[in-house]
Scaffold this motif. Structure first.
Motif, mmCIF file in Angstrom:
data_model
loop_
_atom_site.group_PDB
_atom_site.id
_atom_site.type_symbol
_atom_site.label_atom_id
_atom_site.label_comp_id
_atom_site.label_asym_id
_atom_site.label_seq_id
_atom_site.Cartn_x
_atom_site.Cartn_y
_atom_site.Cartn_z
ATOM 1 N N LEU A 15 16.232 41.604 -26.652
ATOM 2 C CA LEU A 15 15.826 39.966 -27.228
ATOM 3 C C LEU A 15 17.083 39.242 -28.048
ATOM 4 O O LEU A 15 16.416 38.358 -27.716
ATOM 5 C CB LEU A 15 14.888 40.356 -28.351
ATOM 6 C CG LEU A 15 13.942 41.916 -28.176
ATOM 7 C CD1 LEU A 15 13.967 41.610 -29.828
ATOM 8 C CD2 LEU A 15 12.870 40.557 -27.833
ATOM 9 N N THR A 16 17.641 39.215 -27.930
ATOM 10 C CA THR A 16 19.387 38.797 -27.782
ATOM 11 C C THR A 16 19.945 38.713 -27.436
ATOM 12 O O THR A 16 20.986 40.476 -27.200
ATOM 13 C CB THR A 16 19.347 38.659 -29.386
ATOM 14 O OG1 THR A 16 20.046 37.326 -29.786
ATOM 15 C CG2 THR A 16 19.719 39.666 -29.920
ATOM 16 N N SER A 17 20.939 38.067 -27.332
ATOM 17 C CA SER A 17 22.574 38.428 -25.841
ATOM 18 C C SER A 17 23.408 38.892 -26.629
ATOM 19 O O SER A 17 24.536 39.139 -26.016
ATOM 20 C CB SER A 17 22.335 37.866 -25.052
ATOM 21 O OG SER A 17 22.894 36.453 -25.365
ATOM 22 N N TYR A 18 23.578 38.191 -28.002
ATOM 23 C CA TYR A 18 24.709 38.230 -28.782
ATOM 24 C C TYR A 18 25.945 37.845 -27.867
ATOM 25 O O TYR A 18 24.901 36.877 -27.495
ATOM 26 C CB TYR A 18 25.939 39.794 -29.102
ATOM 27 C CG TYR A 18 24.212 40.600 -29.310
ATOM 28 C CD1 TYR A 18 23.714 40.749 -30.763
ATOM 29 C CD2 TYR A 18 23.423 41.831 -28.843
ATOM 30 C CE1 TYR A 18 23.002 41.137 -31.606
ATOM 31 C CE2 TYR A 18 22.745 42.836 -29.318
ATOM 32 C CZ TYR A 18 22.098 41.984 -30.730
ATOM 33 O OH TYR A 18 20.967 43.646 -31.441
ATOM 34 N N SER A 19 27.136 37.988 -28.733
ATOM 35 C CA SER A 19 27.580 37.011 -27.866
ATOM 36 C C SER A 19 28.210 37.493 -26.559
ATOM 37 O O SER A 19 28.543 38.688 -26.215
ATOM 38 C CB SER A 19 29.555 36.974 -28.308
ATOM 39 O OG SER A 19 30.042 38.119 -28.833
ATOM 40 N N GLY A 20 28.875 36.767 -25.811
ATOM 41 C CA GLY A 20 29.580 37.614 -23.576
ATOM 42 C C GLY A 20 30.744 38.157 -24.597
ATOM 43 O O GLY A 20 30.824 39.412 -22.679
ATOM 44 N N ASP A 21 31.079 38.836 -25.449
ATOM 45 C CA ASP A 21 32.058 40.206 -25.417
ATOM 46 C C ASP A 21 31.743 41.127 -26.872
ATOM 47 O O ASP A 21 32.572 42.502 -26.706
ATOM 48 C CB ASP A 21 33.354 39.397 -26.025
ATOM 49 C CG ASP A 21 33.358 38.425 -27.449
ATOM 50 O OD1 ASP A 21 32.719 38.399 -27.895
ATOM 51 O OD2 ASP A 21 34.481 38.129 -27.382
ATOM 52 N N THR A 59 28.375 36.265 -18.772
ATOM 53 C CA THR A 59 29.580 36.680 -18.889
ATOM 54 C C THR A 59 29.559 38.204 -19.565
ATOM 55 O O THR A 59 30.501 38.722 -18.758
ATOM 56 C CB THR A 59 30.339 35.926 -20.362
ATOM 57 O OG1 THR A 59 30.109 35.061 -20.394
ATOM 58 C CG2 THR A 59 31.709 36.700 -20.768
ATOM 59 N N ALA A 60 28.552 38.325 -19.561
ATOM 60 C CA ALA A 60 28.171 40.135 -20.350
ATOM 61 C C ALA A 60 28.130 40.719 -18.716
ATOM 62 O O ALA A 60 28.392 41.341 -18.322
ATOM 63 C CB ALA A 60 27.350 40.294 -21.159
ATOM 64 N N LEU A 61 26.980 40.244 -17.980
ATOM 65 C CA LEU A 61 26.267 40.815 -16.674
ATOM 66 C C LEU A 61 27.790 40.561 -15.888
ATOM 67 O O LEU A 61 27.563 41.218 -14.635
ATOM 68 C CB LEU A 61 25.503 40.118 -16.501
ATOM 69 C CG LEU A 61 23.879 40.056 -17.293
ATOM 70 C CD1 LEU A 61 23.487 39.113 -16.664
ATOM 71 C CD2 LEU A 61 23.782 41.512 -17.359
ATOM 72 N N GLU A 62 28.526 39.767 -15.933
ATOM 73 C CA GLU A 62 29.969 39.480 -15.109
ATOM 74 C C GLU A 62 31.126 40.992 -15.506
ATOM 75 O O GLU A 62 31.877 40.876 -14.504
ATOM 76 C CB GLU A 62 30.246 38.033 -14.617
ATOM 77 C CG GLU A 62 28.968 36.826 -14.493
ATOM 78 C CD GLU A 62 29.963 35.377 -14.774
ATOM 79 O OE1 GLU A 62 31.131 35.928 -14.552
ATOM 80 O OE2 GLU A 62 29.595 34.549 -14.048
ATOM 81 N N GLY A 63 31.187 41.252 -16.641
ATOM 82 C CA GLY A 63 32.083 42.376 -17.267
ATOM 83 C C GLY A 63 33.080 41.254 -17.684
ATOM 84 O O GLY A 63 33.880 42.492 -17.368
ATOM 85 N N ARG A 64 33.063 40.429 -17.712
ATOM 86 C CA ARG A 64 34.732 39.674 -18.366
ATOM 87 C C ARG A 64 34.375 39.819 -19.759
ATOM 88 O O ARG A 64 33.578 40.486 -20.585
ATOM 89 C CB ARG A 64 34.544 37.840 -17.840
ATOM 90 C CG ARG A 64 34.940 37.578 -16.092
ATOM 91 C CD ARG A 64 34.571 36.473 -16.335
ATOM 92 N NE ARG A 64 33.262 35.581 -15.729
ATOM 93 C CZ ARG A 64 33.072 34.239 -16.617
ATOM 94 N NH1 ARG A 64 34.363 33.607 -16.834
ATOM 95 N NH2 ARG A 64 32.277 33.419 -16.481
#
Length: 64
Positions: A15-21, A59-64
């Protein structure tokens, strides 16, 4: 809630992505990756378009 496995989980909604890291996003996404090699899981990520959330998910899905 780290360390919790849900047996035979084949679909999930974040439901939420949180931050990319944030490890929370990948940890929740990872629960769908505990299936057998011949099974497929589906993950729906709910986010608002044209917001920072969209960047976090990419960003999260790219693994950075």
């Amino acid at each position: 809630m780290e360390g919790i496995n849900i047996k035979n989980l084949k679909q999930g909604v974040i439901l939420t992505s949180y931050s990319g890291d944030s490890p929370k996003f990948l940890q929740r996404f990872g629960r769908l990756m505990r299936l057998k090699p011949d099974e497929t899981g589906i993950c729906h990520v709910l986010m608002f378009e044209d917001t920072i959330e969209e960047d976090w998910v990419k960003t999260a899905l790219e693994g950075r």
